[in-house]
Structures are given as structure tokens and as C-alpha cells.
Write a protein that holds these residues in place. Structure first.
Motif, mmCIF file in Angstrom:
data_model
loop_
_atom_site.group_PDB
_atom_site.id
_atom_site.type_symbol
_atom_site.label_atom_id
_atom_site.label_comp_id
_atom_site.label_asym_id
_atom_site.label_seq_id
_atom_site.Cartn_x
_atom_site.Cartn_y
_atom_site.Cartn_z
ATOM 1 N N ALA A 21 -5.993 -4.732 -0.251
ATOM 2 C CA ALA A 21 -4.827 -5.252 0.460
ATOM 3 C C ALA A 21 -3.569 -4.496 0.070
ATOM 4 C CB ALA A 21 -4.668 -6.738 0.174
ATOM 5 N N ARG A 22 -3.509 -4.069 -1.176
ATOM 6 C CA ARG A 22 -2.377 -3.280 -1.658
ATOM 7 C C ARG A 22 -2.910 -2.069 -2.419
ATOM 8 N NH1 ARG A 22 1.818 -7.793 -4.169
ATOM 9 N NH2 ARG A 22 2.107 -9.021 -2.235
ATOM 10 N N HIS B 124 -1.589 2.347 -3.533
ATOM 11 C CA HIS B 124 -0.417 3.207 -3.696
ATOM 12 C C HIS B 124 -0.585 4.630 -3.153
ATOM 13 C CE1 HIS B 124 1.347 0.077 -6.144
ATOM 14 N NE2 HIS B 124 0.248 0.045 -6.874
ATOM 15 N N TRP C 193 1.715 5.295 -0.207
ATOM 16 C CA TRP C 193 1.438 4.232 0.757
ATOM 17 C C TRP C 193 2.352 3.045 0.470
ATOM 18 C CZ3 TRP C 193 -1.295 4.089 5.119
ATOM 19 C CH2 TRP C 193 -1.551 2.830 5.700
ATOM 20 N N PRO C 194 2.970 2.481 1.522
ATOM 21 C CA PRO C 194 2.694 2.703 2.947
ATOM 22 C C PRO C 194 3.665 3.646 3.647
ATOM 23 C CG PRO C 194 3.937 0.694 2.696
ATOM 24 C CD PRO C 194 3.763 1.237 1.304
#
Length: 228
Positions: A36-37, A39, A63-64
Motif C-alpha cells: 500500500a505504501r 518508496h 514514489w509516488p
């Protein structure tokens, strides 16, 4: 001496042996949502040289916001014959070699090729993901297999791609009025999160921006192997 990883395959494999190995390795591919998260996103592409060599390029982005972080490449001989459906045995060794030159390990890898949308559910993105133990997504310009309903002409239109009745990817219209692209999960990814990743990577062009940068870099290197 450490034994070679059998999942890489060998240049001496026959096509029949490579197909058998694909079927075996396909059972190791894990389908799950992308993180979900994260870098760092990597993207890769290759160029073939007349000398029967290839250049593999890996680029990374934050990212993002997709700010370019790093570019690496390797030049390797082509050691496996061209056989449709077995391209990962030609390309994965060079891509993984380039990947290992990165200073910062990416969290997710976007490949120019198929993932699950492959006759044996083991395209390049699956192979690379398994070799590197990293979440991977395949994004291809052409359909290799499967069927789908018509895709709307507007940007953002999509249709599920199915193989033998099972969903294996999405056909996605990244720009209004242009040919769609084919998105499928590789390793440690699933259909919905793979498409969501590609959607967030599309900017002004048909091809997602990270893959476009990787492609342009590989093209420059093919024309001038001394390109930095």
C-alpha cells in the motif's frame, strides 16, 4: 561454491525443458496486493544489438512523485534462442544483472512484458519477480494470449483479460484513441493493484512514464553503447 539458481534457467536448456521449468516455477508465483505504501519504483527495458548482444536498462523513481533517482545498464550476449513464450530465458539474466547494480533496492518492479498473461502463467514479470523476490508488474504493448471484451475508446477504459476462464490481467486504454496496453501481475502483485500502479504511472504518453524512460535510455544505448 554456491550452486546456480535453477530458476534462472541455463543457455543449454532446450525449449521443451524451458517450458517444463516455467510450469514448475509458475507454482511459486504469489498473487497478493502490491504494498500500500512504498518508496522506490523500478522500471526496465532492453535493446538488442546486431552483435547478438542485448542491453538491459533499469531505472528507478521515487514514489509516488516519480522523480528519477538512478539509471543502470549492462551489456550481455544473447544466450537463449528466440522462442515465443520463452523470452524471459533470454532477457531475465541481463535484467537481474542490471538490477544488482542499483545502489538503492527498489520496492516494486515494473517490467516491459507479460506477467500472468502468458500461456503458462509465467511471463517475464513473473520470472524476474521470482528471481529477485520483489513485487513485479508486467505492462506489455501487445497481447500474447487470452480474450477480452471490447475496450472503450476513452482514456481509462479497461476490460478484463481472461485465459481459460481465469482473469490474468487487464486491457487498459491509457490514452483516448490509441491502442491499449496489457497489464498483468507478476510476483507478489494482483490484478487490481497492478492496474492501479500503471494508471498512476501514465502521464502524457501511451506507455507509463517509468517504462518510457527505460525504453528511451535503452534506445540511446543501442545507437551509442558509450551513452552514460
Amino acid at each position: 561454491m554456491t550452486a546456480p539458481d535453477r530458476s534462472m534457467g541455463s543457455p543449454s536448456l532446450t525449449p521443451a525443458e524451458a517450458i517444463a521449468l516455467q510450469k514448475e516455477l509458475a507454482g511459486r508465483v504469489e498473487l497478493r496486493p502490491l504494498p500500500a505504501r512504498f518508496h522506490v519504483l523500478a522500471a526496465a527495458d532492453l535493446s538488442y544489438l546486431p552483435s547478438r548482444e542485448l542491453i538491459a536498462v533499469v531505472v528507478t523513481f521515487s514514489w509516488p512523485d516519480l522523480q528519477l533517482l538512478e539509471k543502470v545498464h549492462v551489456r550481455r550476449p544473447v544466450e537463449f534462442p528466440y522462442v515465443p513464450g520463452l523470452l524471459s530465458f533470454r532477457e531475465a539474466p541481463a535484467l537481474t544483472a542490471a538490477f544488482h547494480q542499483l545502489e538503492l533496492r527498489p520496492d516494486v518492479f515494473l517490467c516491459d512484458g507479460q506477467g500472468l498473461a502468458h500461456p503458462r502463467r509465467f511471463g517475464l514479470a513473473c520470472h524476474v519477480g521470482l528471481l529477485l523476490d520483489i513485487p513485479t508488474v508486467g505492462c506489455a504493448k501487445k497481447r500474447l494470449c487470452g480474450t477480452h471484451d471490447p475496450v472503450g475508446i476513452e482514456k481509462g477504459s479497461r476490460s478484463l483479460l481472461s485465459l481459460d476462464g481465469d482473469p490474468v490481467g487487464y486491457v487498459y486504454r491509457s490514452r483516448t484513441g490509441v491502442k491499449p496496453i496489457y497489464v498483468s501481475p507478476g510476483h507478489k502483485a494482483d490484478l487490481e493493484s497492478s492496474l492501479a500502479l500503471v494508471e498512476r504511472c501514465v502521464r502524457r504518453y501511451r506507455i507509463p512514464e517509468p517504462l518510457r524512460v527505460a525504453h528511451n535510455t535503452a534506445t540511446l544505448l543501442r545507437r551509442n553503447p558509450e551513452f552514460p
